[in-house]
Design an enzyme around this catalytic site. Sequence first.
Site, PDB file in Angstrom:
ATOM      1  N   LYS A  37       0.843  -1.205   0.000  1.00  0.00           N
ATOM      2  CA  LYS A  37       0.000   0.000   0.000  1.00  0.00           C
ATOM      3  C   LYS A  37       0.871   1.246   0.000  1.00  0.00           C
ATOM      4  O   LYS A  37       1.690   1.450   0.897  1.00  0.00           O
ATOM      5  CB  LYS A  37      -0.889  -0.009   1.257  1.00  0.00           C
ATOM      6  CG  LYS A  37      -1.757   1.220   1.388  1.00  0.00           C
ATOM      7  CD  LYS A  37      -2.763   1.061   2.523  1.00  0.00           C
ATOM      8  CE  LYS A  37      -2.339   1.628   3.837  1.00  0.00           C
ATOM      9  NZ  LYS A  37      -2.178   3.070   3.867  1.00  0.00           N
ATOM     10  N   ASP A  64      -3.355   4.180  -2.044  1.00  0.00           N
ATOM     11  CA  ASP A  64      -4.256   4.697  -1.000  1.00  0.00           C
ATOM     12  C   ASP A  64      -4.381   6.209  -1.179  1.00  0.00           C
ATOM     13  O   ASP A  64      -3.775   6.982  -0.442  1.00  0.00           O
ATOM     14  CB  ASP A  64      -3.638   4.323   0.361  1.00  0.00           C
ATOM     15  CG  ASP A  64      -4.515   4.714   1.536  1.00  0.00           C
ATOM     16  OD1 ASP A  64      -5.651   5.164   1.323  1.00  0.00           O
ATOM     17  OD2 ASP A  64      -4.048   4.559   2.677  1.00  0.00           O
ATOM     18  N   LYS A  66      -7.515   7.852  -1.674  1.00  0.00           N
ATOM     19  CA  LYS A  66      -8.796   8.346  -1.152  1.00  0.00           C
ATOM     20  C   LYS A  66      -9.354   9.478  -2.019  1.00  0.00           C
ATOM     21  O   LYS A  66      -9.515  10.620  -1.565  1.00  0.00           O
ATOM     22  CB  LYS A  66      -8.644   8.815   0.298  1.00  0.00           C
ATOM     23  CG  LYS A  66      -8.145   7.739   1.248  1.00  0.00           C
ATOM     24  CD  LYS A  66      -8.124   8.228   2.685  1.00  0.00           C
ATOM     25  CE  LYS A  66      -7.594   7.209   3.656  1.00  0.00           C
ATOM     26  NZ  LYS A  66      -6.140   6.960   3.548  1.00  0.00           N
ATOM     27  N   HIS A  68     -11.692  12.033  -3.868  1.00  0.00           N
ATOM     28  CA  HIS A  68     -12.938  12.700  -3.465  1.00  0.00           C
ATOM     29  C   HIS A  68     -13.038  14.001  -4.263  1.00  0.00           C
ATOM     30  O   HIS A  68     -12.387  14.993  -3.938  1.00  0.00           O
ATOM     31  CB  HIS A  68     -12.905  12.994  -1.953  1.00  0.00           C
ATOM     32  CG  HIS A  68     -14.207  13.466  -1.402  1.00  0.00           C
ATOM     33  ND1 HIS A  68     -14.422  13.661  -0.059  1.00  0.00           N
ATOM     34  CD2 HIS A  68     -15.369  13.771  -1.997  1.00  0.00           C
ATOM     35  CE1 HIS A  68     -15.665  14.070   0.138  1.00  0.00           C
ATOM     36  NE2 HIS A  68     -16.256  14.149  -1.024  1.00  0.00           N
ATOM     37  N   ASP A  69     -13.839  13.967  -5.326  1.00  0.00           N
ATOM     38  CA  ASP A  69     -13.958  15.156  -6.181  1.00  0.00           C
ATOM     39  C   ASP A  69     -15.242  15.015  -6.990  1.00  0.00           C
ATOM     40  O   ASP A  69     -16.021  14.087  -6.733  1.00  0.00           O
ATOM     41  CB  ASP A  69     -12.709  15.257  -7.086  1.00  0.00           C
ATOM     42  CG  ASP A  69     -12.362  16.690  -7.438  1.00  0.00           C
ATOM     43  OD1 ASP A  69     -13.290  17.452  -7.794  1.00  0.00           O
ATOM     44  OD2 ASP A  69     -11.182  17.060  -7.373  1.00  0.00           O
ATOM     45  N   THR A 128     -11.269   7.091  10.862  1.00  0.00           N
ATOM     46  CA  THR A 128     -11.227   6.778  12.299  1.00  0.00           C
ATOM     47  C   THR A 128     -10.872   8.010  13.134  1.00  0.00           C
ATOM     48  O   THR A 128     -11.083   8.028  14.336  1.00  0.00           O
ATOM     49  CB  THR A 128     -10.242   5.634  12.598  1.00  0.00           C
ATOM     50  OG1 THR A 128      -9.114   5.783  11.764  1.00  0.00           O
ATOM     51  CG2 THR A 128     -10.865   4.286  12.376  1.00  0.00           C
ATOM     52  N   ARG A 220       3.388  -0.459  11.179  1.00  0.00           N
ATOM     53  CA  ARG A 220       4.541  -0.387  12.084  1.00  0.00           C
ATOM     54  C   ARG A 220       4.835  -1.690  12.802  1.00  0.00           C
ATOM     55  O   ARG A 220       5.983  -1.915  13.199  1.00  0.00           O
ATOM     56  CB  ARG A 220       4.323   0.760  13.077  1.00  0.00           C
ATOM     57  CG  ARG A 220       4.539   2.114  12.430  1.00  0.00           C
ATOM     58  CD  ARG A 220       3.932   3.233  13.232  1.00  0.00           C
ATOM     59  NE  ARG A 220       2.485   3.217  13.156  1.00  0.00           N
ATOM     60  CZ  ARG A 220       1.691   4.106  13.748  1.00  0.00           C
ATOM     61  NH1 ARG A 220       2.228   5.061  14.476  1.00  0.00           N
ATOM     62  NH2 ARG A 220       0.375   4.030  13.618  1.00  0.00           N
TER      63      ARG A 220
HETATM   64  O1  C5P Z   1       1.460   1.466  11.326  1.00  0.00           O
HETATM   65  P1  C5P Z   1       0.009   1.144  11.339  1.00  0.00           P
HETATM   66  O2  C5P Z   1      -0.290  -0.341  11.394  1.00  0.00           O
HETATM   67  O3  C5P Z   1      -0.761   1.917  12.373  1.00  0.00           O
HETATM   68  O4  C5P Z   1      -0.501   1.630   9.893  1.00  0.00           O
HETATM   69  C1  C5P Z   1      -1.845   1.573   9.518  1.00  0.00           C
HETATM   70  C2  C5P Z   1      -2.035   2.043   8.118  1.00  0.00           C
HETATM   71  O5  C5P Z   1      -3.429   2.000   7.829  1.00  0.00           O
HETATM   72  C3  C5P Z   1      -1.565   3.456   7.828  1.00  0.00           C
HETATM   73  O6  C5P Z   1      -1.125   3.516   6.473  1.00  0.00           O
HETATM   74  C4  C5P Z   1      -2.816   4.280   8.014  1.00  0.00           C
HETATM   75  O7  C5P Z   1      -2.821   5.448   7.229  1.00  0.00           O
HETATM   76  C5  C5P Z   1      -3.885   3.323   7.501  1.00  0.00           C
HETATM   77  N1  C5P Z   1      -5.215   3.564   8.051  1.00  0.00           N
HETATM   78  C6  C5P Z   1      -5.488   3.560   9.415  1.00  0.00           C
HETATM   79  N2  C5P Z   1      -6.756   3.809   9.863  1.00  0.00           N
HETATM   80  C7  C5P Z   1      -7.733   4.040   8.984  1.00  0.00           C
HETATM   81  C8  C5P Z   1      -7.490   4.040   7.616  1.00  0.00           C
HETATM   82  C9  C5P Z   1      -6.206   3.794   7.184  1.00  0.00           C
HETATM   83  O8  C5P Z   1      -4.603   3.346  10.219  1.00  0.00           O
HETATM   84  N3  C5P Z   1      -8.954   4.228   9.423  1.00  0.00           N
END
Ligand code: C5P
Length: 243
Positions: A37, A64, A66, A68-69, A128, A220
Amino acid sequence: MNNNEIKDKLVLALDVEDINEAKKLVDDLSSYIGTFKVGLQLFCGYGLEIINYIKQKNSNFFLDVKLHDIPNTVEHASYNVIKNGANFFNVHATGGIEMMKAARKGADEAAEKYNRKKPLILAVTVLTSISQEVLSNELSNNKTVEEFVIQLAKNAKIAGLNGVVASAKELKAIKRELGSDFKVLTPGIRPKWSLKDDQQRIATPNSAIQDGADFIVLGRAITKAPDRIEAIEKIYEEIKEGK
Ligand code: C5P
């Protein structure tokens, strides 16, 4: 679940500053991860360079962005996303059904013209980072977050999109309301042995998959692990053992 089935479900978020670090993650993990991603950070920094690198590895590539337009702009942007090699991308469901239909149209036209597999398009429902308070007060929406998520997911299905991005908390309700074929990609995944970081609504890889997630986003938990291969192999074991 066998190794290939697990691999198909795993999405790695390449949230790194440096293109060489992103390439190293792709090199080290492409035999374990089905989809890489690329988010706005990397895409705005390096654009097509990282896309072409992922394509060489035969991995799925999830942009990724997203979108929106207005529908016309989203249709043409979606066409270019597929033309440039992504086979997986997302749009904001709050752009409306016509906008999502336009994404489907643009993406499918490019896939046909360039002989690509059918694009997977997911809708982002409610970010979120939007709390109930923000939804009610700032955005003057009188629904609960969950009600609004379900309504937006229904709109995405009407528009012909393949599924939604949703937290593990919303997973079961979405599958119940929208059916098991409607795909759900779940971020906020943390094995028990990993740090929570800034994520609030987390689930382990195994529990998200047990609850029906079609794709889980690892970030992470893998990219910051002292030994990335050991970490990903541990996740495979946990999914296989159902724990
Ligand atoms: O490092 P981590 O596991 O927190 O990364 C989560 C990934 O998922 C990031 O790229 C973040 O932008 C994405 N994401 C998220 N929550 C969302 C939508 C996308 O953490 N609601």
